[in-house]
Design a protein around this motif. Structure first.
Motif, PDB file in Angstrom:
ATOM      1  N   GLU A  82      -5.579   8.697  -0.065  1.00 53.75           N
ATOM      2  CA  GLU A  82      -5.051   7.449  -0.621  1.00 53.75           C
ATOM      3  C   GLU A  82      -5.906   6.900  -1.765  1.00 53.75           C
ATOM      4  N   ARG A 139       0.858  -1.193   0.000  1.00 55.66           N
ATOM      5  CA  ARG A 139       0.000   0.000   0.000  1.00 55.66           C
ATOM      6  C   ARG A 139       0.893   1.242   0.000  1.00 55.66           C
ATOM      7  N   ALA A 142      -9.744  -1.278   4.455  1.00 57.30           N
ATOM      8  CA  ALA A 142      -8.818  -2.395   4.325  1.00 57.30           C
ATOM      9  C   ALA A 142      -9.455  -3.496   3.494  1.00 57.30           C
ATOM     10  N   LEU A 196      -5.883  -1.735  -2.110  1.00 65.39           N
ATOM     11  CA  LEU A 196      -7.303  -1.477  -1.905  1.00 65.39           C
ATOM     12  C   LEU A 196      -8.118  -2.159  -3.005  1.00 65.39           C
ATOM     13  N   GLU A 205      -0.535   4.499   1.525  1.00 63.21           N
ATOM     14  CA  GLU A 205      -1.118   4.418   2.856  1.00 63.21           C
ATOM     15  C   GLU A 205      -0.582   5.558   3.725  1.00 63.21           C
TER      16      GLU A 205
END
Length: 309
Positions: A49, A41, A219, A253, A44
């Motif tokens: 994001e 990620r 998440a 994601l 993140e």
């Protein structure tokens, strides 16, 4: 013996050449190995994001201004920096004659940490004189990331119908540049940013077919369980004549994708997406294990993962 030179003499000369090359290799400085680092990620921790991911994966032409941290400005000077979905020839960065710096999200070469790639592209461009070509390493190795060089905050995204925003006034008058722009602009498909969901976009991919794509901010495991519950209860669609096409992972994601009719415009999908967003938020709050129907739905969703790029 051939031509007056004995085999043993040739052999000795060959051994001397090999020995010389070996000594040259031993005396030459060793090239430092750059170790690639994978970050699942990379965006993140950034306030937006999902939008960073959407601009990299979903949007053909958009831009957003970036704000450098004070210590970066102190070291490199205060030059305007603009985030762009893509740059000419998919360059990682470019500088215009007026001093403006552009950073490309969609690029040919990347390492395992996109955030580090973009940070080194910014710093490389700031070290480059206005109008000169920016040299960016393919594997930047360890070092500062976006989170270290930018003042974080929501992206102020501007959608574009063409790539004219790349150019200054002089470049825009160049005949060759105009021809290149026409080719680039022809590749853009209609895309609209939807306000009903953060990082949600409508696009028309064919005259009779469109997509709604939404980068979910949660998440991956929670998002997948929520979609599974919605699928089991029959609440996964955006309305009649729509189809849940599947989903794909993007930088850690989930991005669900709906097939929709091509005729309605993007604004017509605000209300259906708003209704779904409320169902999603309500279902996201549910805790506890999935029931049998939701578990089966989850397996079905996992089997319908897409590859859009």
């Amino acid at each position: 013996m051939r031509g007056g030179v004995s085999f043993s003499a040739v052999h000795r000369l060959g051994c001397l050449a090999v020995s010389k090359r070996r000594n040259q290799r031993q005396s030459a400085p060793k090239r430092e190995k750059v170790r690639d680092i994978f970050v699942a990620r990379p965006f993140e921790g950034l306030a937006d994001e999902p939008e960073w991911i959407a601009l990299r994966e979903l949007v053909p032409a958009a831009s957003a201004p970036l704000t450098l941290r004070p210590e970066i400005i102190e070291e490199y000077g205060d030059r305007p920096v603009t985030l762009s979905t893509v740059l000419p020839m998919a360059w990682p960065a470019m500088t215009r004659q007026d001093g403006r710096v552009f950073i490309g999200l969609q690029r040919h070469v990347q390492s395992g940490d996109v955030s580090r790639d973009l940070a080194v592209a910014i710093l490389s461009a700031l070290r480059t004189e206005p109008g000169d070509t920016v040299s960016v390493p393919a594997l930047p190795g360890e070092g500062p990331r976006l989170q270290d060089v930018l003042v974080d905050g929501p992206l102020e995204i501007t959608m574009h119908d063409g790539f004219e925003y790349w150019l200054d006034a002089e470049q825009a008058e160049d005949v060759n540049v105009k021809a290149s722009l026409e080719r680039a602009n022809a590749s853009i498909y209609p895309t609209v940013r939807l306000s009903a969901g953060r990082a949600a976009y409508w696009c028309r991919v064919a005259p009779d077919k469109g997509h709604v794509r939404w980068v979910l901010p949660d998440a991956e495991d929670r998002a997948l369980d929520t979609l599974a519950r919605l699928s089991a209860s029959g609440d996964l669609l955006l309305g009649e004549q729509t189809k849940f096409a599947g989903m794909f992972r993007a930088h850690g994601l989930l991005v669900p994708v709906w097939d929709i009719p091509g005729e309605p415009e993007g604004a017509d999908w605000e209300a259906p997406l708003a209704d779904f967003a409320k169902r999603y938020a309500d279902t996201l709050a549910e805790t506890g294990p999935l029931d049998g129907d939701a578990r089966r739905a989850k397996q079905g969703l996992i089997g319908r993962q897409l590859t859009l790029r």
